[in-house]
Motif scaffolding. Structure first.
Motif, PDB file in Angstrom:
ATOM      1  N   HIS A 310       0.844  -1.193   0.000  1.00 21.38           N
ATOM      2  CA  HIS A 310       0.000   0.000   0.000  1.00 21.38           C
ATOM      3  C   HIS A 310       0.881   1.245   0.000  1.00 21.38           C
ATOM      4  N   THR A 311       1.536   1.451  -1.135  1.00 21.37           N
ATOM      5  CA  THR A 311       2.373   2.633  -1.278  1.00 21.37           C
ATOM      6  C   THR A 311       1.784   3.528  -2.350  1.00 21.37           C
ATOM      7  N   GLU A 312       2.188   4.789  -2.322  1.00 15.55           N
ATOM      8  CA  GLU A 312       1.681   5.738  -3.305  1.00 15.55           C
ATOM      9  C   GLU A 312       2.143   5.363  -4.701  1.00 15.55           C
ATOM     10  N   THR A 313       3.387   4.913  -4.822  1.00 16.13           N
ATOM     11  CA  THR A 313       3.903   4.545  -6.136  1.00 16.13           C
ATOM     12  C   THR A 313       3.124   3.387  -6.732  1.00 16.13           C
ATOM     13  N   VAL A 314       2.852   2.379  -5.932  1.00 10.51           N
ATOM     14  CA  VAL A 314       2.072   1.225  -6.406  1.00 10.51           C
ATOM     15  C   VAL A 314       0.692   1.686  -6.864  1.00 10.51           C
ATOM     16  N   ALA A 315       0.046   2.537  -6.069  1.00  9.55           N
ATOM     17  CA  ALA A 315      -1.298   3.013  -6.425  1.00  9.55           C
ATOM     18  C   ALA A 315      -1.271   3.804  -7.725  1.00  9.55           C
ATOM     19  N   ILE A 317       0.957   3.613 -10.244  1.00  9.69           N
ATOM     20  CA  ILE A 317       1.235   2.734 -11.382  1.00  9.69           C
ATOM     21  C   ILE A 317      -0.021   1.958 -11.759  1.00  9.69           C
ATOM     22  N   LYS A 318      -0.734   1.482 -10.770  1.00 10.83           N
ATOM     23  CA  LYS A 318      -1.936   0.709 -11.059  1.00 10.83           C
ATOM     24  C   LYS A 318      -3.038   1.595 -11.634  1.00 10.83           C
ATOM     25  N   ALA A 319      -3.095   2.838 -11.227  1.00  9.54           N
ATOM     26  CA  ALA A 319      -4.065   3.757 -11.826  1.00  9.54           C
ATOM     27  C   ALA A 319      -3.757   3.949 -13.304  1.00  9.54           C
ATOM     28  N   ASP A 320      -2.474   4.127 -13.637  1.00  6.59           N
ATOM     29  CA  ASP A 320      -2.078   4.256 -15.042  1.00  6.59           C
ATOM     30  C   ASP A 320      -2.392   2.978 -15.821  1.00  6.59           C
ATOM     31  N   TYR A 321      -2.120   1.863 -15.195  1.00  5.34           N
ATOM     32  CA  TYR A 321      -2.394   0.561 -15.828  1.00  5.34           C
ATOM     33  C   TYR A 321      -3.887   0.398 -16.103  1.00  5.34           C
ATOM     34  N   ARG A 322      -4.730   0.766 -15.155  1.00  2.68           N
ATOM     35  CA  ARG A 322      -6.178   0.629 -15.329  1.00  2.68           C
ATOM     36  C   ARG A 322      -6.716   1.596 -16.382  1.00  2.68           C
ATOM     37  N   GLU A 323      -6.170   2.797 -16.392  1.00  6.30           N
ATOM     38  CA  GLU A 323      -6.594   3.752 -17.420  1.00  6.30           C
ATOM     39  C   GLU A 323      -6.227   3.234 -18.810  1.00  6.30           C
ATOM     40  N   THR A 324      -5.068   2.637 -18.925  1.00  2.00           N
ATOM     41  CA  THR A 324      -4.643   2.084 -20.209  1.00  2.00           C
ATOM     42  C   THR A 324      -5.551   0.944 -20.648  1.00  2.00           C
ATOM     43  N   MET A 325      -5.917   0.073 -19.724  1.00  2.00           N
ATOM     44  CA  MET A 325      -6.838  -1.022 -20.065  1.00  2.00           C
ATOM     45  C   MET A 325      -8.147  -0.473 -20.619  1.00  2.00           C
ATOM     46  N   GLY A 326      -8.677   0.546 -19.964  1.00  7.47           N
ATOM     47  CA  GLY A 326      -9.940   1.128 -20.411  1.00  7.47           C
ATOM     48  C   GLY A 326      -9.838   1.716 -21.806  1.00  7.47           C
ATOM     49  N   HIS A 515     -10.411   8.710 -11.493  1.00  4.24           N
ATOM     50  CA  HIS A 515      -9.047   8.459 -11.009  1.00  4.24           C
ATOM     51  C   HIS A 515      -9.031   8.142  -9.515  1.00  4.24           C
ATOM     52  N   ASP A 516      -9.999   8.652  -8.774  1.00  3.79           N
ATOM     53  CA  ASP A 516     -10.085   8.277  -7.364  1.00  3.79           C
ATOM     54  C   ASP A 516     -10.416   6.791  -7.219  1.00  3.79           C
ATOM     55  N   VAL A 517     -11.204   6.268  -8.149  1.00  2.00           N
ATOM     56  CA  VAL A 517     -11.553   4.851  -8.139  1.00  2.00           C
ATOM     57  C   VAL A 517     -10.359   4.005  -8.539  1.00  2.00           C
ATOM     58  N   TRP A 518      -9.643   4.452  -9.573  1.00  2.50           N
ATOM     59  CA  TRP A 518      -8.522   3.670 -10.092  1.00  2.50           C
ATOM     60  C   TRP A 518      -7.305   3.679  -9.167  1.00  2.50           C
ATOM     61  N   SER A 519      -7.138   4.722  -8.373  1.00  4.10           N
ATOM     62  CA  SER A 519      -5.887   4.908  -7.607  1.00  4.10           C
ATOM     63  C   SER A 519      -5.923   4.130  -6.295  1.00  4.10           C
ATOM     64  N   LYS A 520      -6.057   2.829  -6.433  1.00  2.60           N
ATOM     65  CA  LYS A 520      -6.051   1.929  -5.270  1.00  2.60           C
ATOM     66  C   LYS A 520      -4.915   0.929  -5.454  1.00  2.60           C
ATOM     67  N   PRO A 521      -4.175   0.626  -4.397  1.00  2.00           N
ATOM     68  CA  PRO A 521      -3.029  -0.283  -4.541  1.00  2.00           C
ATOM     69  C   PRO A 521      -3.421  -1.759  -4.610  1.00  2.00           C
ATOM     70  N   GLU A 522      -4.652  -2.084  -4.231  1.00  2.25           N
ATOM     71  CA  GLU A 522      -5.046  -3.486  -4.190  1.00  2.25           C
ATOM     72  C   GLU A 522      -5.297  -4.031  -5.592  1.00  2.25           C
ATOM     73  N   GLY A 523      -4.910  -5.290  -5.813  1.00  4.27           N
ATOM     74  CA  GLY A 523      -5.256  -5.993  -7.035  1.00  4.27           C
ATOM     75  C   GLY A 523      -4.566  -5.410  -8.258  1.00  4.27           C
ATOM     76  N   MET A 524      -5.068  -5.849  -9.421  1.00 10.84           N
ATOM     77  CA  MET A 524      -4.545  -5.305 -10.678  1.00 10.84           C
ATOM     78  C   MET A 524      -5.682  -4.714 -11.490  1.00 10.84           C
ATOM     79  N   GLU A 525      -6.267  -5.531 -12.395  1.00  7.16           N
ATOM     80  CA  GLU A 525      -7.374  -4.969 -13.164  1.00  7.16           C
ATOM     81  C   GLU A 525      -8.523  -4.638 -12.223  1.00  7.16           C
TER      82      GLU A 525
END
Length: 953
Positions: A310-315, A317-326, A515-525
């Motif tokens: 649960h770090t800011e960097t992880v959150a 990166i995962k937000a960017d990853y989720r935005e890219t998937m969408g 982005h508030d929804v996407w910026s969570k460190p848990e899970g991936m997609e």
């Protein structure tokens, strides 16, 4: 055949105009001459079209269909007022394999062509799912095009050591589907990061050895979820599609190219069900797509991508990853799918929920966005049955439904559909009374094109109850409620004819901070699912603010970052598409993350003349790339906002032709700008509005436990208001007055009733007056000797009964009645000593479950939901009167009897048949469901008052 179709369409139109849930009929003596009331009804109600009728999903089990039964069933569906079917091929019934037809085979395509042509003859239209079962997939989806998942293996190395094992995927199931190595990244205990992908040969041998330190290697493989199409039909079995890959989507559609060529075979819309692609968090081209879209190399952060820290960097990166998937889903699936359908002069219909992307953008990407109701809601309507054992612990949320309608409104699309009544209740126990408030909640959310979930094709030679789908409402011709289905369908037709008119009339745009929804460190997609709203929706300020505004009487739509980029301002109104309705104000709820481009766009819209209300300025930018640079940009934008104190906790900044208001009290800021709420919600009524030429429609629903008889204010200056009763089809000029640009209208609504107001700026004095009920007299109780005769149903018709009091069929002396599902007719003669009142209201009391009424041989109509009441003054006479009530009960008691006798009626492949908790279905343990007319039956006299229109404009 053309003449036959014209005659059928004309008769069906007349049926919709003159019949409904509670519709008065022409007395026999004047049946050849239209009354003034009927002429008025034809004039006032909008035109009935195919889309204004309810449609239904049509399950083709095993594709075991034939022309004779298709024609028979389409005729049945059309006769009760269904406007179209959506073909959904699924698994089949055991023992009928010889009838199965492979999906998209020449025989299947011929059947499809026959179906669309025959539907057209009956005034119906056909949609089809572009696959079988769900989600998209099938035999054309080879492993390389199947839904992908990221498989990461780790290895440890010390300085001076070589990796002994080859870097190959270890899971034998992944080896079977050819999981390919995509990257090998090395991380040292001193913070060094190396890309070793090119150091691995084709056998997986690593040709690199660290000189010193401790290293962890992360090897990324493009694996496969191995998910197969769920509930697939013959010819549709195969892997689920990789929706993120343009090559995979092209390969998927190639099969349809071969089957359809350049035609559509009469299909209006090709349909895609809710996403439900599980564990599909990758695509072969993901690394390249990420770098192109986000501006940095995701390989460098492979460790963080799969981390649960649960770090800011992880959150980030995962937000960017989720935005890219969408974005990949939108560009690589939706756009080519739309193009494929449009090339064939068809349209697309899609359920975006469950997708890994911004739901608003994905809904808006198709021609008809479709939401879904799953489970049942609680409504405090007196007498409405809600047995906790028969409902799922899921409450459909109107705000969730509004994502689809908002996308349609903002993108300028008129139709918003809904998969309606999925698991509304336990099989065979769902009544029209339960269905009505649920579908009304859907309408209130902005939906105007209802699809039942659903009816199942069943051949004539399959004994009762026929073929049934495990998760649907199953309102088939075998359902004991079917004989009165037209009453319920006509109610929906009337409402949808209004809600498809003009444009949605919502004054507020509310920004959804995805982005508030996407910026969570848990899970991936992150799949934005209907069933997970407690996680991604309910805790947010966006949800809480939207709910407060709606409850206060404001009308709103949601808007995405992408939609704001496409918006413009015209004379202070925010325009989001050429054919979209205008919005008066943009609200930015409290959000932590907002992109610089979105914040710049919000400020620019204000400069162009828009009114923007910000609950709280965004705190940070999302994502990782150039983080400090973008933070400084956001900081400068915020510092450049020069607010002054406007009082009442509101800060104001004028800019260009518009302004920005900053306030934690959004409603106070709306009041400051003169954006008025509809105060009618203070009565407990719910509403939705449509803007039409020279006026507005207000659709009102009373889901409260109280009778409402009051004057409600409308936020417009109307010269007249027409009351339109969608239950009966009756219309009339309301008592109304207009002062200071507000119109006050008197309404009378029982719990469970709906009412439509047509507020017009054109004087409408040529209409008949609405008759308001005043001063109820003493009720006349209809009692005495009732004759009860059972007319259709089974397993056996109970004997005719003579009743001195009304009771449930399950309490009759004839034991056949306890197991009976079907219809029974009640007859009684009663006295009306003198007919002096202006109007009389028949109240049937408790009805299990639906009723059709005749008085003195004249049909009053179908009473299909609470309250079971109708105006009957025109049918009564002084002295002796006869009352006939046809009652239809549920299928439950007959199914219970069959299970108690171990009669096999469910035998299907796949899931077979399950109960509402997805456990093996067993009705033998049920208690009998009350059935029939329970009363008390009363007729109450009323005086009436007519319309009065005054104005001071």
């Amino acid at each position: 055949m053309i003449h036959k179709f014209k005659l059928f369409s004309a008769l069906l139109l007349c049926g919709t105009i003159l019949t409904n849930c509670r519709q008065s009929k022409v007395p026999n003596a004047v049946a050849d001459k239209a009354t003034a009331e009927q002429i008025q009804a034809v004039t006032v109600w909008p035109e009935v079209k195919k889309e204004t009728r309810p449609w239904t999903r049509w399950w083709w089990m095993g594709n075991a269909v034939d022309e004779k039964n298709i024609e028979r069933l389409l005729n049945e569906y059309a006769s009760v007022g269904i406007g179209g079917v959506e073909i959904a091929p699924i698994y089949g019934a055991i023992g009928y394999e010889s009838r199965y037809i492979d999906f998209l085979s020449p025989q299947w395509m011929n059947i499809l062509n026959f179906t669309t042509e025959k539907a057209g003859e009956y005034g119906m239209t056909v949609d089809m799912t572009q696959g079988t079962g769900w989600p998209f997939g099938g035999p054309q989806v080879k492993p390389e095009y199947a839904a992908s998942k990221l498989v990461v293996q780790t290895y440890s190395l010390k300085g001076g050591q070589a990796l002994k094992e080859n870097i190959v995927v270890k899971d034998p199931k992944q080896r079977e589907v050819g999981a390919a190595l995509q990257a090998v990244m090395a991380y040292s205990d001193k913070g060094e990061i190396l890309n070793l992908t090119d150091e691995v040969n084709q056998d997986g041998k690593l040709g690199w050895m660290p000189k010193s330190g401790n290293w962890t290697l992360y090897a990324a493989f493009n694996g496969k979820t191995r998910q197969m199409v769920k509930r697939a039909a013959p010819g549709g079995v195969g892997y689920t599609l990789n929706h993120l890959s343009e090559d995979a989507v092209e390969a998927y559609l190639n099969r349809f190219d071969s089957a359809f060529e350049d035609q559509n075979y009469g299909v209006r819309a090709f349909y895609n069900d809710s996403y439900e692609v599980y564990g599909a968090d990758w695509s072969p081209e993901f690394f390249d797509a990420f770098q192109e879209r986000r501006g940095y190399d995701l390989r460098q952060y492979l460790r963080e991508l799969v981390s649960e820290e649960h770090t800011e960097t992880v959150a980030r990166i995962k937000a960017d990853y989720r935005e890219t998937m969408g974005e990949m889903l939108l560009d690589n699936f939706y756009k080519p799918w739309n193009a494929w359908a449009h090339k064939r002069n068809s349209i697309t219909k899609n359920q975006a929920h469950g997708s890994p992307g911004n739901l608003l953008d994905l809904y808006a990407a198709v021609d008809i966005p479709e939401c879904e109701t799953f489970g049942s809601s609680y409504f405090p309507i007196p007498g409405l049955r809600r047995d906790s054992a028969d409902v799922r612990n899921v409450d459909p949320d109107p705000i969730m439904l509004k994502f689809a309608s908002s996308a349609a409104h903002v993108a300028g699309k008129n139709l918003v559909s809904s998969e309606t009544f999925t698991w509304l209740g336990e099989h065979f126990k769902t009544s029209y009374s339960q269905m009505k408030p649920e579908v009304e909640q859907v309408f209130l959310s902005g939906v105007n094109h209802v699809f039942y979930h659903g009816v199942t094709y069943s051949p004539e030679d399959v004994v009762w109850p026929g073929w049934l789908f495990y998760a649907s409402l199953n309102l088939t011709p075998a359902n004991s409620l079917w004989p009165q289905f037209s009453g319920f369908n006509n109610y929906i037709t009337r409402v949808q004819s209004v809600l498809q008119s003009g444009k949605a009339d919502n004054e507020i745009l509310v920004y959804w901070p995805i982005h508030d929804v996407w910026s969570k460190p848990e899970g991936m997609e992150m799949l934005i699912k209907v069933h997970d709203i407690d996680e991604w929706l309910h805790p947010t300020q966006f949800y809480k603010q939207s709910k407060r505004l709606m409850e206060a009487g404001y009308s709103l739509d949601f808007v995405s970052d992408k939609m704001l980029q496409d918006a413009s301002v015209d004379r202070g109104q925010i325009m989001t598409a050429a054919s979209a309705p205008a919005h008066k104000v943009l609200i930015i709820p409290q959000s932590r993350y907002m992109s610089v481009s979105t914040f710049e766009r919000i400020i620019e819209l204000a400069r162009q003349g828009a009114t923007v209300i910000i609950e709280e300025l965004p705190a940070d930018v999302p994502g990782l790339n150039d983080l400090e640079g973008r933070r400084q940009q956001l900081k400068k934008l915020k510092e450049a906002l020069a607010f002054t104190d406007a009082g009442n906790g509101i800060r104001q900044m004028k800019t260009g032709n518009g302004e920005i208001l900053l306030s934690k009290d959004v409603q106070r800021a709306l009041e400051y700008k003169g954006i008025q709420r509809e105060a009618l919600t203070d009565t407990g009524l719910k509403f939705t509005r449509r803007q039409i030429e020279n006026g507005k429609y207000y659709y009102l629903v009373n889901h409260s436990p109280k009778t409402i008889d009051t004057t409600i204010p409308l936020n417009m200056a109307a010269s007249a208001v027409v009351l339109m009763d969608p239950q009966s089809g009756n219309t009339g000029l309301a008592i109304s007055s207009t002062v200071n640009n507000k119109t006050n209208v008197r309404v009378q609504m029982q719990p469970g009733e709906a009412l439509i107001l047509r507020a017009t700026t054109n004087q409408t004095t040529d209409l008949l007056s609405w008759q308001y009920l005043e001063n109820a007299g003493a009720p006349i109780e209809v009692q005495g000797n009732w004759m009860l005769r059972f007319t259709q149903g089974g397993p056996e018709l109970p004997a005719e009964q003579k009743l001195d009091e009304l009771k449930s069929w399950t309490e009759l002396s004839d034991k056949n009645a306890e197991a009976f599902s079907g219809t029974g007719e009640y007859f009684i003669t009663f006295d009306v000593p003198s007919k002096k009142a202006d109007e009389y209201i028949l109240d049937l009391g408790t009805v299990n479950e639906s009723a059709k009424v005749w008085i003195n041989g004249q049909e009053v109509g179908v009473l299909c939901g609470i309250p079971f009441q109708a105006r009957v003054g025109q049918y009564l006479k002084t002295g002796k009167n006869t009352l006939k009530v046809e009652v239809a009960n549920l299928m439950a008691n007959r199914i219970r009897d069959m299970d108690q006798k171990n009669i096999e009626w469910r035998k299907y492949h796949e899931i077979n048949f399950v109960n509402i908790d997805y456990k093996p279905f067993d009705a033998s343990v049920w208690k009998p469901m009350p059935s029939g007319l329970l009363g008390p039956v009363t007729i109450t006299p009323y005086s009436t008052s007519a319309s009065k229109v005054t104005s001071s404009l």
